[in-house]
Enzyme design. Structure first.
Site, PDB file in Angstrom:
ATOM      1  CE  LYS A  74      -1.787   2.473   3.207  1.00  0.00           C
ATOM      2  NZ  LYS A  74      -1.601   3.781   2.672  1.00  0.00           N
ATOM      3  CD  GLU A 119      14.246   0.920   8.169  1.00  0.00           C
ATOM      4  OE1 GLU A 119      14.544   1.618   8.659  1.00  0.00           O
ATOM      5  OE2 GLU A 119      15.010  -0.094   7.797  1.00  0.00           O
ATOM      6  CB  CYS A 171      13.874   8.555   6.536  1.00  0.00           C
ATOM      7  SG  CYS A 171      14.874   7.498   5.476  1.00  0.00           S
ATOM      8  CD  GLU A 183      11.446  13.049  10.184  1.00  0.00           C
ATOM      9  OE1 GLU A 183      10.267  12.666  10.750  1.00  0.00           O
ATOM     10  OE2 GLU A 183      12.135  12.279   9.651  1.00  0.00           O
TER      11      GLU A 183
HETATM   12  P1  NAD Z   1       3.079   8.359   7.445  1.00  0.00           P
HETATM   13  O1  NAD Z   1       3.492   7.764   8.924  1.00  0.00           O
HETATM   14  O2  NAD Z   1       2.139   9.512   7.558  1.00  0.00           O
HETATM   15  O3  NAD Z   1       2.427   7.477   6.505  1.00  0.00           O
HETATM   16  C1  NAD Z   1       3.227   6.247   5.950  1.00  0.00           C
HETATM   17  C2  NAD Z   1       2.106   5.379   5.461  1.00  0.00           C
HETATM   18  O4  NAD Z   1       1.562   4.806   6.547  1.00  0.00           O
HETATM   19  C3  NAD Z   1       1.060   5.637   4.635  1.00  0.00           C
HETATM   20  O5  NAD Z   1       0.896   4.904   3.537  1.00  0.00           O
HETATM   21  C4  NAD Z   1      -0.198   5.900   5.193  1.00  0.00           C
HETATM   22  O6  NAD Z   1      -1.375   5.706   4.490  1.00  0.00           O
HETATM   23  C5  NAD Z   1      -0.240   4.826   5.937  1.00  0.00           C
HETATM   24  N1  NAD Z   1      -0.873   5.025   7.482  1.00  0.00           N
HETATM   25  C6  NAD Z   1      -1.089   5.880   7.908  1.00  0.00           C
HETATM   26  N2  NAD Z   1      -1.688   5.680   9.234  1.00  0.00           N
HETATM   27  C7  NAD Z   1      -1.745   4.418   9.456  1.00  0.00           C
HETATM   28  C8  NAD Z   1      -1.909   3.319  10.259  1.00  0.00           C
HETATM   29  N3  NAD Z   1      -2.722   3.892  11.323  1.00  0.00           N
HETATM   30  N4  NAD Z   1      -1.800   2.216  10.052  1.00  0.00           N
HETATM   31  C9  NAD Z   1      -1.055   1.655   8.969  1.00  0.00           C
HETATM   32  N5  NAD Z   1      -0.607   2.416   8.142  1.00  0.00           N
HETATM   33  C10 NAD Z   1      -1.014   3.693   8.273  1.00  0.00           C
HETATM   34  O7  NAD Z   1       4.318   8.950   6.906  1.00  0.00           O
HETATM   35  P2  NAD Z   1       4.612   9.753   5.530  1.00  0.00           P
HETATM   36  O8  NAD Z   1       4.072  11.206   5.914  1.00  0.00           O
HETATM   37  O9  NAD Z   1       4.071   9.199   4.603  1.00  0.00           O
HETATM   38  O10 NAD Z   1       6.239   9.675   5.560  1.00  0.00           O
HETATM   39  C11 NAD Z   1       7.137  10.589   6.072  1.00  0.00           C
HETATM   40  C12 NAD Z   1       7.679   9.922   7.354  1.00  0.00           C
HETATM   41  O11 NAD Z   1       8.173   8.887   7.195  1.00  0.00           O
HETATM   42  C13 NAD Z   1       8.718  10.546   7.914  1.00  0.00           C
HETATM   43  O12 NAD Z   1       8.670  10.716   9.471  1.00  0.00           O
HETATM   44  C14 NAD Z   1      10.073  10.160   7.529  1.00  0.00           C
HETATM   45  O13 NAD Z   1      11.079  10.475   8.584  1.00  0.00           O
HETATM   46  C15 NAD Z   1       9.538   8.717   7.532  1.00  0.00           C
HETATM   47  N6  NAD Z   1      10.452   7.825   6.836  1.00  0.00           N
HETATM   48  C16 NAD Z   1      11.229   6.949   7.160  1.00  0.00           C
HETATM   49  C17 NAD Z   1      12.140   6.183   6.334  1.00  0.00           C
HETATM   50  C18 NAD Z   1      13.055   5.252   6.952  1.00  0.00           C
HETATM   51  O14 NAD Z   1      13.683   4.222   6.282  1.00  0.00           O
HETATM   52  N7  NAD Z   1      13.308   5.177   8.289  1.00  0.00           N
HETATM   53  C19 NAD Z   1      12.249   6.549   5.066  1.00  0.00           C
HETATM   54  C20 NAD Z   1      11.424   7.368   4.463  1.00  0.00           C
HETATM   55  C21 NAD Z   1      10.502   8.136   5.403  1.00  0.00           C
END
Ligand code: NAD
Length: 478
Positions: free
Chosen positions: A175, A248, A282, A379
């Site tokens: 997803k 992650e 990230c 962040e």
């Molecule tokens: P997010 O956590 O808002 O969303 C990530 C994904 O989770 C999306 O597909 C979203 O639809 C889904 N989601 C939302 N609520 C959910 C729930 N309750 N249960 C399951 N899935 C759910 O993150 P974002 O805004 O898309 O991305 C930015 C964040 O991701 C930043 O904090 C960044 O640091 C982190 N990130 C981490 C890495 C890593 O490898 N550590 C890599 C890229 C981004």
């Protein structure tokens, strides 16, 4: 798909190797204009039963033929390369990054698929003789994997899950983020030609669909990349039936600059490490701790680069930085920089959204914001970088560690050995010397300490995380 229907026109969810019909769709916006780019399938929570059922059904066969799995992953890499121009355009259109970077994201994903196609996953026979008998440790696939990805690198972060999960013999339901579903859906459609029906399924929907995937009884593993706040919810949801999880999550990655660096030499590399993908990485440098004796020179050098960068639509030739991906993220960056200025910080370059349609923010260098100010403590995940002075290196390291995060870090010095002495003192899953983020390779483990994650991706370690260990014992096997 006929020749004159583009991938974007025909975008659909993939379940069992076919389009999954949906009764509603949601808007996906172009971050360079704010206009609706396309509508993505809003797969309902009720439809997940069917999607997970076909994935489970496919697992029964897919798990048994390792040679076929390797060749299918190689075929997937070829298919990406054949369609890279179309795929990259969709990614740029919905994510905002310059087209060259979108192409590179797909090219790197093909490399990841080949890496895992070639990687061995041997059973370890510990003992096999007449007296002690046979004892082996076997790594088995888990079943169906639920993979959830964010919007900053929708493709490569999904492929970090798809490649090892499928290589190990699992099937998968992916997803993407509702901000960037289109390129991942298109990838799912293109890769129908590589995998048997049900092996790779792609669904798009709003956040509750992700939560429902985590709670669904079929998947045995959740691999999640996203924010720490949502990662905690995923861990809680997965705990109900003890699904395995890899998380992650976010970071607030420090770069510590020792006084003996050549400022002009390191500035371009440090700048790129903070501002690539408009800072939405990230593992981007998110705070710079620099020795007071060279701080003014570094601030000036970074400011000069920031002011020279061409910002614009990722589709425009020569653009170096695209928009921030979405309105909420732009508002967050505006808020954090404004808050720092109110707290007494000085903007050296940028400092405001750009007055044009879309979600553009000028590359921003801030000095005079220190620990305790939100731009430093949180962040930012956008194109704004605080530069913080220090006097004693011990103090800089302590401040670098004063965060709930621990994803990546870097230490920079004219003498790499001196940097190497300090690097391990930083609490982070990866620490680089005289560079930042150079440990992101298919063969090295990537993962965060503290609230930056749980487990690792990539390399054999990433592959193992899509397996369960089984011990097999018995009489000597000739
Ligand atoms: P997010 O956590 O808002 O969303 C990530 C994904 O989770 C999306 O597909 C979203 O639809 C889904 N989601 C939302 N609520 C959910 C729930 N309750 N249960 C399951 N899935 C759910 O993150 P974002 O805004 O898309 O991305 C930015 C964040 O991701 C930043 O904090 C960044 O640091 C982190 N990130 C981490 C890495 C890593 O490898 N550590 C890599 C890229 C981004």
């Amino acid at each position: 798909m006929t020749e004159d229907v583009t991938l974007l026109d025909a975008v659909a969810a993939t379940s069992g190797g076919e389009d999954l019909p949906v009764s509603s769709r949601f808007d996906v916006l172009d971050p360079a204009t704010g206009d609706v780019l396309a509508q993505a399938p809003d797969v309902s929570v009720d439809q997940l039963d069917g999607v997970f059922a076909v994935a489970l059904d496919a697992f029964g066969t897919w798990r048994h033929d390792e040679a076929f799995r390797r060749s299918a992953l190689r075929r997937a890499a070829e298919l990406i390369e054949e369609r890279i121009d179309e795929l990259a355009e969709i990614l740029t259109a919905e994510q905002g990054k310059p087209l060259a970077e979108a192409r590179s994201e797909f090219a790197v994903s093909a490399m990841w698929l080949r890496y895992y196609a070639d990687l061995d996953l041997p059973s370890e026979v510990l003992v096999n003789d007449e007296a002690a008998g046979y004892q082996a440790v076997v790594r088995r696939p888990m079943g169906v994997v639920a993979a959830i990805a964010p919007w900053n690198f929708p493709i490569s972060l999904a492929v970090w899950k798809i490649a090892p999960a499928l290589r190990a013999g699992n099937t998968i339901v992916v997803k993407p983020s509702p901000h960037t579903p289109l390129a991942t859906l298109a990838l799912g459609q293109v890769l129908r030609a590589a995998f048997p029906p049900g092996v790779l399924n792609v669904v798009s929907g709003l956040d509750p669909l992700g939560a429902a995937m985590v709670e669904h009884p079929v998947p045995r593993k959740v691999s999640f990349t996203g924010s720490t706040a949502v990662g905690r919810k995923v861990a809680l949801g997965a705990a109900a039936d003890l699904k395995r999880v890899t998380l992650e999550l976010g970071g607030n990655d420090p770069a510590v600059i020792l006084p003996d660096v050549d400022v002009d030499e390191i500035a371009p590399s440090l700048y790129r490490s903070a501002f690539a993908n408009a800072g939405q990485i990230c593992l981007a440098v998110k705070r710079v701790y620099v020795h007071d004796s060279i701080k003014a020179r570094l601030v000036e050098a970074l400011g000069e680069i920031a002011r020279s960068v061409t910002v614009g639509s990722g589709m425009t030739e020569g653009v170096q930085m695209g928009p921030v991906n979405n309105r909420a993220q732009l508002d967050r960056v505006v808020d954090l920089v404004d808050d720092a200025v109110e707290a007494g910080a000085r903007v050296v370059a940028g400092g405001a959204a750009i007055d044009r349609p879309g979600y553009f923010y000028a590359p921003t260098i801030v000095e005079g914001a220190s620990d305790g100010v939100r731009l430093v403590d949180e962040e930012q995940f956008g194109p704004a970088l605080p530069i913080i002075g220090y006097t004693e290196i011990e103090d800089a390291i302590a401040r670098a560690n004063r965060t709930e995060y621990g994803l990546t870090a870097s230490v920079w010095s004219g003498d790499p050995e001196r940097a190497a002495q300090w690097a391990p003192r930083i609490e982070a899953g990866q620490v680089a010397i005289n560079a930042h983020g150079t440990g992101v390779r298919p063969d090295l483990p990537f993962g965060g300490l503290k609230s930056s994650g749980l487990g690792v991706e990539n390399g054999p370690w990433g592959l193992y995380s899509f397996t369960e260990i089984q011990v097999v014992t018995g009489p000597h096997r000739p």
